[in-house]
Write an enzyme that holds these catalytic residues in place. Structure first.
Site, PDB file in Angstrom:
ATOM      1  N   TYR A 141      62.247  17.529  71.140  1.00 54.38           N
ATOM      2  CA  TYR A 141      60.896  18.084  70.952  1.00 54.38           C
ATOM      3  C   TYR A 141      60.178  18.066  72.301  1.00 54.38           C
ATOM      4  O   TYR A 141      59.532  19.039  72.689  1.00 54.38           O
ATOM      5  CB  TYR A 141      60.149  17.231  69.917  1.00 54.38           C
ATOM      6  CG  TYR A 141      58.661  17.504  69.803  1.00 54.38           C
ATOM      7  CD1 TYR A 141      58.195  18.558  69.025  1.00 54.38           C
ATOM      8  CD2 TYR A 141      57.727  16.692  70.457  1.00 54.38           C
ATOM      9  CE1 TYR A 141      56.820  18.801  68.917  1.00 54.38           C
ATOM     10  CE2 TYR A 141      56.373  16.932  70.351  1.00 54.38           C
ATOM     11  CZ  TYR A 141      55.924  17.986  69.575  1.00 54.38           C
ATOM     12  OH  TYR A 141      54.571  18.222  69.470  1.00 54.38           O
ATOM     13  N   SER A 180      51.893  19.560  74.440  1.00 54.88           N
ATOM     14  CA  SER A 180      51.855  18.132  74.091  1.00 54.88           C
ATOM     15  C   SER A 180      51.979  17.323  75.380  1.00 54.88           C
ATOM     16  O   SER A 180      52.595  17.799  76.356  1.00 54.88           O
ATOM     17  CB  SER A 180      53.039  17.787  73.179  1.00 54.88           C
ATOM     18  OG  SER A 180      53.123  16.386  72.979  1.00 54.88           O
TER      19      SER A 180
HETATM   20  N1  NAP Z   1      50.286  15.815  65.686  1.00 54.07           N
HETATM   21  C1  NAP Z   1      50.516  15.476  66.934  1.00 54.07           C
HETATM   22  O1  NAP Z   1      50.530  14.292  67.289  1.00 54.07           O
HETATM   23  C2  NAP Z   1      50.764  16.523  67.989  1.00 54.07           C
HETATM   24  C3  NAP Z   1      50.740  16.110  69.326  1.00 54.07           C
HETATM   25  C4  NAP Z   1      50.975  17.043  70.314  1.00 54.07           C
HETATM   26  C5  NAP Z   1      51.203  18.355  69.970  1.00 54.07           C
HETATM   27  N2  NAP Z   1      51.237  18.729  68.671  1.00 54.07           N
HETATM   28  C6  NAP Z   1      51.490  20.135  68.377  1.00 54.07           C
HETATM   29  O2  NAP Z   1      50.422  20.653  67.612  1.00 54.07           O
HETATM   30  C7  NAP Z   1      50.897  21.748  66.852  1.00 54.07           C
HETATM   31  C8  NAP Z   1      50.478  21.533  65.399  1.00 54.07           C
HETATM   32  O3  NAP Z   1      51.093  20.348  64.933  1.00 54.07           O
HETATM   33  P1  NAP Z   1      50.502  19.463  63.759  1.00 54.07           P
HETATM   34  O4  NAP Z   1      50.371  18.089  64.272  1.00 54.07           O
HETATM   35  O5  NAP Z   1      49.348  20.128  63.128  1.00 54.07           O
HETATM   36  O6  NAP Z   1      51.767  19.465  62.789  1.00 54.07           O
HETATM   37  P2  NAP Z   1      51.940  19.806  61.252  1.00 54.07           P
HETATM   38  O7  NAP Z   1      50.847  19.211  60.465  1.00 54.07           O
HETATM   39  O8  NAP Z   1      53.343  19.465  60.979  1.00 54.07           O
HETATM   40  O9  NAP Z   1      51.728  21.399  61.210  1.00 54.07           O
HETATM   41  C9  NAP Z   1      52.625  22.245  61.849  1.00 54.07           C
HETATM   42  C10 NAP Z   1      52.155  23.660  61.598  1.00 54.07           C
HETATM   43  O10 NAP Z   1      53.025  24.559  62.309  1.00 54.07           O
HETATM   44  C11 NAP Z   1      53.534  25.482  61.357  1.00 54.07           C
HETATM   45  N3  NAP Z   1      54.841  26.000  61.750  1.00 54.07           N
HETATM   46  C12 NAP Z   1      55.972  25.330  62.041  1.00 54.07           C
HETATM   47  N4  NAP Z   1      56.955  26.182  62.360  1.00 54.07           N
HETATM   48  C13 NAP Z   1      56.416  27.427  62.264  1.00 54.07           C
HETATM   49  C14 NAP Z   1      56.901  28.731  62.478  1.00 54.07           C
HETATM   50  N5  NAP Z   1      58.184  28.964  62.817  1.00 54.07           N
HETATM   51  N6  NAP Z   1      56.048  29.784  62.319  1.00 54.07           N
HETATM   52  C15 NAP Z   1      54.763  29.585  61.957  1.00 54.07           C
HETATM   53  N7  NAP Z   1      54.253  28.378  61.710  1.00 54.07           N
HETATM   54  C16 NAP Z   1      55.065  27.311  61.860  1.00 54.07           C
HETATM   55  C17 NAP Z   1      53.588  24.717  60.049  1.00 54.07           C
HETATM   56  O11 NAP Z   1      53.726  25.624  58.974  1.00 54.07           O
HETATM   57  P3  NAP Z   1      54.396  25.174  57.555  1.00 54.07           P
HETATM   58  O12 NAP Z   1      53.306  24.513  56.769  1.00 54.07           O
HETATM   59  O13 NAP Z   1      54.873  26.469  56.980  1.00 54.07           O
HETATM   60  O14 NAP Z   1      55.523  24.231  57.887  1.00 54.07           O
HETATM   61  C18 NAP Z   1      52.247  24.037  60.118  1.00 54.07           C
HETATM   62  O15 NAP Z   1      51.204  24.929  59.809  1.00 54.07           O
HETATM   63  C19 NAP Z   1      52.395  21.813  67.054  1.00 54.07           C
HETATM   64  O16 NAP Z   1      52.700  22.761  68.049  1.00 54.07           O
HETATM   65  C20 NAP Z   1      52.717  20.421  67.545  1.00 54.07           C
HETATM   66  O17 NAP Z   1      53.907  20.395  68.298  1.00 54.07           O
HETATM   67  C21 NAP Z   1      51.020  17.843  67.667  1.00 54.07           C
END
Ligand code: NAP
Length: 251
Positions: free
Chosen positions: A152, A139
């Site tokens: 985070y 991120s």
């Molecule tokens: N959205 C943003 O603005 C943003 C920006 C920068 C980076 N990111 C990064 O992008 C990645 C995906 O985020 P997202 O935005 O798609 O968020 P999200 O919609 O909340 O999805 C998070 C995903 O990670 C899974 N997860 C969480 N803990 C886990 C674990 N211990 N083992 C396996 N799976 C797990 C969740 O599974 P469950 O459904 O089981 O909870 C879900 O599939 C993350 O690493 C996040 O930090 C996001």
């Protein structure tokens, strides 16, 4: 390091049931991946991704905080070429709260130790398959601390350093190690955040273009690209600007 085009390759994505991970799994299929291991804590939530192409999608149960499940995934997916460590979470911990250490440990377990466990398990597989690529979804919050999600941010900063270390240690086996640096993206994670957000589809295009081109640091949206340029020019100014802008971004 040479790039790794996704066409004809076997890809594994963690957290592929929703958000960015789901978009990456779908984009890998669109780009001609030979097979996609779509993994999630709850395998039943992968039905939608499986239905897109049941011949090419293999679903696996995988909680990246569970070492036994990580090892079992590696035992099942010995043909993988590209590992995408996408799974991640935020707890909303605040630095001066009583529960900050406890919550920060949960973030570290998923966002830092998760990709660490995965690379221990999958590095030998990638080596046996000719090198391949690892992409860690980090991120821009790992490059500068965002005050609404300070712990985070620290977990993603640790992931950034981990990615550099993995790049060094895996260079000898011809494995490309990419860090993915999104700004705010429109997923469940940013629901209720009153800032401009990039799309998961645009992010997925940047990710697979970057891996194909051998780009080590992949910025996936306009905000991330601008922030990276700002850091090169004046890192202290960016730190101050983010601290001022991102105090109160929740509804
Ligand atoms: N959205 C943003 O603005 C943003 C920006 C920068 C980076 N990111 C990064 O992008 C990645 C995906 O985020 P997202 O935005 O798609 O968020 P999200 O919609 O909340 O999805 C998070 C995903 O990670 C899974 N997860 C969480 N803990 C886990 C674990 N211990 N083992 C396996 N799976 C797990 C969740 O599974 P469950 O459904 O089981 O909870 C879900 O599939 C993350 O690493 C996040 O930090 C996001």
């Amino acid at each position: 390091m040479n790039g790794v085009p996704v066409e004809g390759k076997v890809v594994l994505v963690t957290g592929a049931n929703r958000g960015i991970g789901k978009a990456l799994a779908i984009k890998a299929l669109e780009c001609g991946a030979k097979k996609v291991y779509a993994t999630a804590r709850d395998e039943s939530k992968l039905a939608e991704v499986k239905a897109i192409d049941s011949a090419r999608v293999v679903t696996l149960t995988l909680d990246v905080t569970n070492s036994d499940q990580v090892k079992a995934a590696a035992a099942a997916a010995t043909d993988v070429d590209i590992v995408i460590n996408n799974a991640g979470m935020g707890t909303g911990a605040q630095l001066l709260a009583d529960d900050v250490v406890e919550k920060s440990k949960l973030e570290m377990d998923a966002n830092f130790y998760g990709p660490m466990r995965m690379v221990v398990a999958f590095a030998p597989i990638l080596k046996a398959n000719g090198g391949g690529a690892i992409a860690n979804v980090l991120s821009v919050a790992g490059l500068v601390n965002f005050p609404f999600a300070p712990t985070y941010s620290t977990s993603k900063a640790a992931g950034h350093s981990l990615t550099q270390g993995q790049r060094t240690v895996l260079a000898g086996q011809n494995t490309l190690v990419c860090g993915i640096y999104p700004g705010p993206i429109d997923t469940d994670m940013t629901a209720g955040m009153t800032v401009e957000k990039g799309s998961t589809e645009e992010l997925a295009n940047y990710v697979f273009d970057g891996i194909a081109n051998g780009t080590e640091e992949i910025y996936t949206d306009a905000m991330a690209i601008q922030l990276a340029q700002g850091l090169k020019a004046d890192a202290k100014a960016v730190e101050k600007s983010i601290a001022a802008q991102f105090q109160n971004v929740r509804d």
